[in-house]
Write an enzyme that holds these catalytic residues in place. Structure first.
Site, mmCIF file in Angstrom:
data_model
loop_
_atom_site.group_PDB
_atom_site.id
_atom_site.type_symbol
_atom_site.label_atom_id
_atom_site.label_comp_id
_atom_site.label_asym_id
_atom_site.label_seq_id
_atom_site.Cartn_x
_atom_site.Cartn_y
_atom_site.Cartn_z
ATOM 1 N N LYS A 103 -20.881 -11.041 -26.609
ATOM 2 C CA LYS A 103 -22.144 -11.097 -27.342
ATOM 3 C C LYS A 103 -23.094 -12.055 -26.621
ATOM 4 C CE LYS A 103 -24.414 -13.196 -30.354
ATOM 5 N NZ LYS A 103 -25.795 -13.055 -29.870
ATOM 6 N N GLU A 146 -18.681 -24.995 -26.001
ATOM 7 C CA GLU A 146 -19.439 -25.725 -24.964
ATOM 8 C C GLU A 146 -20.831 -25.928 -25.533
ATOM 9 O OE1 GLU A 146 -18.397 -26.779 -22.086
ATOM 10 O OE2 GLU A 146 -16.547 -25.669 -21.730
ATOM 11 N N CYS A 196 -28.126 -27.228 -19.913
ATOM 12 C CA CYS A 196 -27.343 -28.089 -20.814
ATOM 13 C C CYS A 196 -27.055 -29.438 -20.180
ATOM 14 C CB CYS A 196 -26.047 -27.388 -21.195
ATOM 15 S SG CYS A 196 -25.147 -26.774 -19.766
ATOM 16 N N GLU A 240 -31.256 -33.496 -28.214
ATOM 17 C CA GLU A 240 -31.510 -32.506 -27.166
ATOM 18 C C GLU A 240 -32.743 -31.683 -27.534
ATOM 19 O OE1 GLU A 240 -29.112 -28.886 -26.849
ATOM 20 O OE2 GLU A 240 -28.666 -29.448 -24.786
HETATM 21 P P1 NAD Z 1 -27.677 -21.026 -29.832
HETATM 22 O O1 NAD Z 1 -26.621 -21.902 -30.408
HETATM 23 O O2 NAD Z 1 -28.915 -20.818 -30.614
HETATM 24 O O3 NAD Z 1 -27.103 -19.569 -29.525
HETATM 25 C C1 NAD Z 1 -26.013 -19.366 -28.661
HETATM 26 C C2 NAD Z 1 -25.382 -18.035 -28.977
HETATM 27 O O4 NAD Z 1 -24.795 -18.094 -30.268
HETATM 28 C C3 NAD Z 1 -26.355 -16.863 -29.005
HETATM 29 O O5 NAD Z 1 -25.738 -15.734 -28.462
HETATM 30 C C4 NAD Z 1 -26.596 -16.680 -30.490
HETATM 31 O O6 NAD Z 1 -26.983 -15.385 -30.857
HETATM 32 C C5 NAD Z 1 -25.211 -16.979 -31.028
HETATM 33 N N1 NAD Z 1 -25.153 -17.323 -32.440
HETATM 34 C C6 NAD Z 1 -26.121 -17.874 -33.208
HETATM 35 N N2 NAD Z 1 -25.668 -18.025 -34.478
HETATM 36 C C7 NAD Z 1 -24.396 -17.573 -34.503
HETATM 37 C C8 NAD Z 1 -23.402 -17.458 -35.508
HETATM 38 N N3 NAD Z 1 -23.608 -17.856 -36.748
HETATM 39 N N4 NAD Z 1 -22.210 -16.939 -35.184
HETATM 40 C C9 NAD Z 1 -21.951 -16.546 -33.911
HETATM 41 N N5 NAD Z 1 -22.861 -16.613 -32.918
HETATM 42 C C10 NAD Z 1 -24.071 -17.129 -33.203
HETATM 43 O O7 NAD Z 1 -27.994 -21.635 -28.389
HETATM 44 P P2 NAD Z 1 -29.132 -21.159 -27.384
HETATM 45 O O8 NAD Z 1 -30.430 -21.651 -27.933
HETATM 46 O O9 NAD Z 1 -28.968 -19.734 -27.038
HETATM 47 O O10 NAD Z 1 -28.752 -21.997 -26.071
HETATM 48 C C11 NAD Z 1 -29.137 -23.304 -25.869
HETATM 49 C C12 NAD Z 1 -28.000 -24.263 -26.184
HETATM 50 O O11 NAD Z 1 -26.848 -23.933 -25.397
HETATM 51 C C13 NAD Z 1 -28.337 -25.689 -25.829
HETATM 52 O O12 NAD Z 1 -27.924 -26.557 -26.858
HETATM 53 C C14 NAD Z 1 -27.527 -25.940 -24.565
HETATM 54 O O13 NAD Z 1 -27.223 -27.294 -24.341
HETATM 55 C C15 NAD Z 1 -26.318 -25.125 -24.821
HETATM 56 N N6 NAD Z 1 -25.623 -24.822 -23.567
HETATM 57 C C16 NAD Z 1 -24.463 -25.488 -23.297
HETATM 58 C C17 NAD Z 1 -23.793 -25.242 -22.095
HETATM 59 C C18 NAD Z 1 -22.513 -25.967 -21.748
HETATM 60 O O14 NAD Z 1 -21.893 -25.607 -20.752
HETATM 61 N N7 NAD Z 1 -22.071 -26.948 -22.521
HETATM 62 C C19 NAD Z 1 -24.322 -24.319 -21.194
HETATM 63 C C20 NAD Z 1 -25.512 -23.662 -21.502
HETATM 64 C C21 NAD Z 1 -26.146 -23.922 -22.697
#
Ligand code: NAD
Length: 489
Positions: free
Chosen positions: A173, A248, A282, A383
């Site tokens: 997903k 992550e 991130c 963040e």
């Molecule tokens: P997000 O948490 O909004 O979404 C991430 C994913 O989760 C998306 O595919 C979203 O559709 C899905 N999602 C949302 N609600 C959900 C639920 N209830 N159940 C299951 N899936 C759900 O994050 P984003 O805005 O897409 O990405 C940015 C974030 O990702 C930042 O906080 C960044 O730091 C983090 N990030 C971390 C790493 C790492 O390696 N630690 C790498 C890249 C990004």
């Protein structure tokens, strides 16, 4: 062609859902894709379950699984330009960055094609010659893989490659904001010959499909990369069925600079660390923690170069930085600029949308530097995922380390110094999953990636990134069965 992939078949959403994708460089809808609902998510999970339980993928010899990963790597390189182009339109990042992502993803597939062949099973001497005791590694089962929008293809591949190598079946997903390169990756996996049901794909919002993917009893493992709040919800959602969960999450990453550095090099490292991909990384080096005696000079150097970063569509040659991913995300970043100003941080450069008339339709935002920050400020602690650098100052090494660890996150950090011993001392003291000495940002498939504390649990990449997708099983074989003699009656 429909964009959902279930049991080896491309299909549209069962309930007819669609979503418009917007090019962040010009704010225009450029494509409409299928949008799954819980019905499609359930179908995908059950298809993965069937393929796992009938052994089609887990029982495929490991050498064949490795070969599939290698074929996928070759196909990624065949389609390098097309894939990079798609990633750029979807995310806004520059073509150079997208090409690097495709190459990195290729390397990850090749790495796990090798790594999965490294023998990790072992025999155990139990002190009884008639017993053969061995510890073997088996796939976990059905894995749901959920990725964010900032590195769509890359983050998904860090999950897909080890999961498939280990013999799991998967449901992918991608972020609803940037799904296209994941659709392409699934096409390539199908072309490479993955059996029907081993790889399934649902596009859609987290609220609609997330609960099925994270709580369905047929799912064994959830691997999630995204924000802290979403990660917490996923851990809760997976708790009732006691799934394996890897999260992550975000970061608020310190870049500690001592006074003995070469100033121009340090300016460049700080600039690259925080403003690459407009700060939507991130591990972005968003917290500059600098020794007091060079702070003014370093901040002046960064502030002089930041406005020279060339903005534009990521497709345009020579552009160095693209837009933020969406209008909503830019509003969030703008809200944090307002928070920083209200908290008394000193705005040195940026803090607004660029004036260039050619950039008005896209979601661009200027690289921003706030000086004279302190760790109590929200702009330092939370963040915001935008191109915002905050500057804190220190006078002693102990103070620098204390500041660098004073965050609820623990994803990545860095120290810049000419003193090798000090670099090692500070690196040892920083509680972050990755620490760079005299650098910021590089990673390789062979080395683990992941966070401490609120940046998550579990690891991706490296041998540990494969271990996440394996269960260990102890098999005890008695070659001379005999009564145990415990019960005499
Ligand atoms: P997000 O948490 O909004 O979404 C991430 C994913 O989760 C998306 O595919 C979203 O559709 C899905 N999602 C949302 N609600 C959900 C639920 N209830 N159940 C299951 N899936 C759900 O994050 P984003 O805005 O897409 O990405 C940015 C974030 O990702 C930042 O906080 C960044 O730091 C983090 N990030 C971390 C790493 C790492 O390696 N630690 C790498 C890249 C990004």
């Amino acid at each position: 062609m429909p964009e959902l992939f279930v049991a080896g078949e491309w299909r549209s959403a069962a309930e007819g859902g669609t979503r418009d994708l917007v090019d962040p460089a010009d704010g225009q809808v450029f494509r409409t894709v299928d949008e799954a609902s819980a019905v499609d998510a359930e179908a995908a999970v059950l298809a993965a379950r069937r393929c796992f339980d009938d052994g089609r993928w887990p029982a495929t010899p490991v050498a064949e699984r490795a070969a599939l990963l290698r074929r996928t790597a070759d196909l990624l390189q065949r389609d390098r330009e097309e894939t990079a182009h798609t990633e750029t339109i979807d995310t806004g990042k520059t073509l150079a960055e997208s090409r690097t992502d495709v190459d990195d993803v290729t390397a990850v597939f090749r790495y796990y094609a090798e790594q999965v062949l490294v023998e990790v099973d072992r025999t155990v001497d139990v002190g009884r010659p008639e017993v053969v005791s061995r510890v073997v590694h088996v796939p976990v089962g059905v894995c749901t893989l959920i990725a964010p929008w900032n590195y769509p293809l890359l983050q998904m591949s860090w999950k897909v490659a080890p999961a498939l190598a280990a013999g799991n079946t998967v449901v992918l997903k991608p972020s609803e904001v940037t799904p296209l390169t994941t659709v392409h990756l699934v096409r390539l996996l199908a072309e490479a010959g993955v059996p029907d049901g081993a790889v399934n794909l649902v596009l859609g919002g987290g609220a609609a499909v997330g609960p099925v993917l994270t709580s369905h009893p047929a799912v064994d493992l959830v691997s999630f990369t995204g924000g802290l709040a979403t990660g917490r919800g996923i851990l809760r959602s997976a708790a009732d069925t006691v799934k394996r969960v890897t999260v992550e999450l975000g970061g608020k990453n310190p870049n500690i600079v001592f006074a003995d550095v070469d100033l121009d090099t340090a300016v460049d490292v700080v600039l690259t660390g925080v403003f690459l991909h407009s700060g939507q990384v991130c591990s972005s080096g968003t917290r500059l923690i600098v020794e007091d005696s060079i702070a003014d000079a370093l901040v002046a150097g960064v502030a002089a170069r930041a406005p020279r970063i060339r903005f534009g569509s990521g497709l345009t040659e020579g552009v160095e930085s693209g837009p933020l991913v969406s209008a909503a995300h830019r509003e969030k970043v703008e809200a944090y600029v307002a928070i920083g100003l209200a908290e008394g941080a000193q705005l040195v450069t940026g803090g607004k949308r660029p004036d260039d008339p050619a950039l008005q339709r896209g979601f661009f935002f200027e690289p921003t530097v706030f000086d004279h920050c302190d760790r109590s400020m929200r702009i330092v602690r939370e963040e915001n995922f935008g191109p915002i650098l905050t500057v804190e100052r220190f006078t002693t090494e102990a103070e620098a380390v204390e500041l660098g660890n004073d965050t609820e996150y623990g994803l990545a950090g860095a120290v810049q110094t000419a003193d090798v011993e000090r670099g090692e001392r500070v690196a040892a003291a920083l509680r972050h999953g990755t620490v760079w000495i005299n650098d910021f940002g590089p990673y390789v498939p062979q080395a683990e990636w992941g966070g401490m504390r609120m940046s998550g649990n579990g690891r991706e990449l490296g041998p540990a990134g494969l271990a996440e997708y394996r269960e260990t099983k102890h098999v005890w074989r008695n070659t001379a069965p005999a009564a145990a003699g415990w019960f005499k009656g």
